[in-house]
Scaffold this active site. Structure first.
Site, short mmCIF file in Angstrom:
data_model
loop_
_atom_site.label_atom_id
_atom_site.label_comp_id
_atom_site.label_asym_id
_atom_site.label_seq_id
_atom_site.Cartn_x
_atom_site.Cartn_y
_atom_site.Cartn_z
N HIS A 144 0.84 -1.21 0.00
CA HIS A 144 0.00 0.00 0.00
C HIS A 144 0.87 1.25 0.00
O HIS A 144 0.62 2.20 -0.77
CB HIS A 144 -0.91 -0.03 1.23
CG HIS A 144 -1.71 1.22 1.44
ND1 HIS A 144 -3.01 1.37 1.01
CD2 HIS A 144 -1.38 2.38 2.06
CE1 HIS A 144 -3.45 2.57 1.34
NE2 HIS A 144 -2.48 3.20 1.99
N GLU A 145 1.90 1.27 0.85
CA GLU A 145 2.76 2.45 0.94
C GLU A 145 3.60 2.63 -0.34
O GLU A 145 3.79 3.74 -0.82
CB GLU A 145 3.66 2.36 2.17
CG GLU A 145 2.92 2.27 3.50
CD GLU A 145 1.93 3.40 3.72
OE1 GLU A 145 2.10 4.49 3.13
OE2 GLU A 145 0.96 3.19 4.48
N HIS A 148 1.52 4.19 -2.93
CA HIS A 148 1.44 5.65 -2.75
C HIS A 148 2.60 6.32 -3.48
O HIS A 148 2.41 7.33 -4.18
CB HIS A 148 1.50 6.00 -1.27
CG HIS A 148 0.16 6.06 -0.59
ND1 HIS A 148 -0.90 6.78 -1.08
CD2 HIS A 148 -0.28 5.48 0.56
CE1 HIS A 148 -1.94 6.66 -0.28
NE2 HIS A 148 -1.59 5.86 0.73
N GLU A 224 -6.35 6.91 -1.10
CA GLU A 224 -6.27 5.71 -0.28
C GLU A 224 -6.88 4.51 -0.99
O GLU A 224 -6.35 3.40 -0.95
CB GLU A 224 -6.95 5.93 1.07
CG GLU A 224 -6.21 6.90 2.00
CD GLU A 224 -4.78 6.46 2.26
OE1 GLU A 224 -4.56 5.26 2.55
OE2 GLU A 224 -3.89 7.31 2.17
#
Length: 289
Positions: A144-145, A148, A224
């Site tokens: 997930h990071e 980003h 997100e």
């Protein structure tokens, strides 16, 4: 959540310093001394609007390390640290970005990514995350990071914040000039901005700043969802990210720094300022993929 609040707080702080400096130097008075110069005001607004956001972005890695006490893993000292570095490297290669710095910090379950550039970002995970989740779930959070970073979310959010800041500065001064002109109608002896301009711009800077924060928070929530989907794509399946979100939803979130606790808003109004969607919505979005 911490990194977003810290970024916004620093952005507004830098912007505030720039505004105070401009007033001390007489820039505002110059713009309104002999009539409002819209071209000059537009340039001034752009400089002020993007100045704070850009400076905050450039400082983001340093601020994140200082605020969390994150320790960069240059040479892994444990099996967990070696695994974290290898996982970040695997996802970075798959996403086509440069290897980020990898860090670990003491704290409740959380993780963050920050940095001004895709190829020199920072990805950090907390000890609480490692202790509370399975490796597969931690891997999903790391994905997930990295997503980003690969999506350029830090730069995108900076641009959005800069645009919002620009409108706030521009509109507050245009309206302030109009109010001041109305209040001083027929008074030909005084030139330059009056009390009406000063009060109106200060009030509108605050009010419009809140409106801008709501818009920025909405964009953040959309990012997100994209990062969740990005993690699922990097892992090749969505279930680990769904499991990670479900587990995070049942954990106690990391506390905000004391200087920022006042910004932790709850309730229906707080949803407008929330930078992250509810876990249920994020899980539902993944399930529909």
């Amino acid at each position: 959540m911490k990194r977003i609040f810290l970024f916004l707080l620093t952005n507004f702080a830098v912007m505030g310093v720039l505004m105070v400096t401009s007033r001390l130097l007489g820039v505002d008075r110059f713009l309104t001394a002999n009539g409002l110069d819209m071209t000059a005001l537009a340039g001034f607004s752009l400089l002020m609007g993007f100045g704070g956001a850009t400076i905050s972005l450039l400082m983001s890695k340093t601020m994140a390390k200082m605020s969390t006490g994150a320790r960069i893993i240059n040479q892994p000292q444990t099996a967990d640290e070696a695994w974290i570095v290898q996982t970040v490297q695997k996802f970075a290669d798959k996403a086509g970005i440069g290897m980020p710095e990898v860090a670990i910090y003491d704290g409740a379950p959380n993780a963050f990514a920050t940095g001004a550039f895709k190829n020199s970002a920072l990805v950090a995970v907390s000890t609480g995350l490692l202790q509370s989740m399975t490796r597969e779930e931690v891997e999903a959070v790391i994905g997930h990071e990295v997503a980003h970073v690969a999506n350029g979310d830090m730069v995108t959010m900076t641009l959005i914040q800069g645009v919002m800041n620009t409108f706030v500065v521009f509109l507050s001064r245009v309206i302030g000039y109009a109010v001041d002109s109305f209040l001083r109608k027929g008074d030909s002896q005084n030139s330059g901005p009056g009390i009406g301009y000063m009060v109106t711009t200060i009030v509108l800077d605050i009010v419009l700043g809140f409106v801008a924060a709501i818009i920025v928070a909405w964009f953040s929530r959309q990012r997100e969802f994209r990062a969740d989907a990005g993690a699922a794509n990097l892992m090749g399946r969505k279930q680990p990210m769904i499991n990670a979100l479900a587990r995070l939803g049942g954990l106690t979130p990391g506390e905000l720094p004391k200087t920022m606790q006042a910004m932790g808003i709850t309730g229906s109004l707080g949803k407008l300022f929330s930078t992250h969607p509810p876990m249920e919505e994020r899980i539902a979005a993944l399930q529909k993929m």
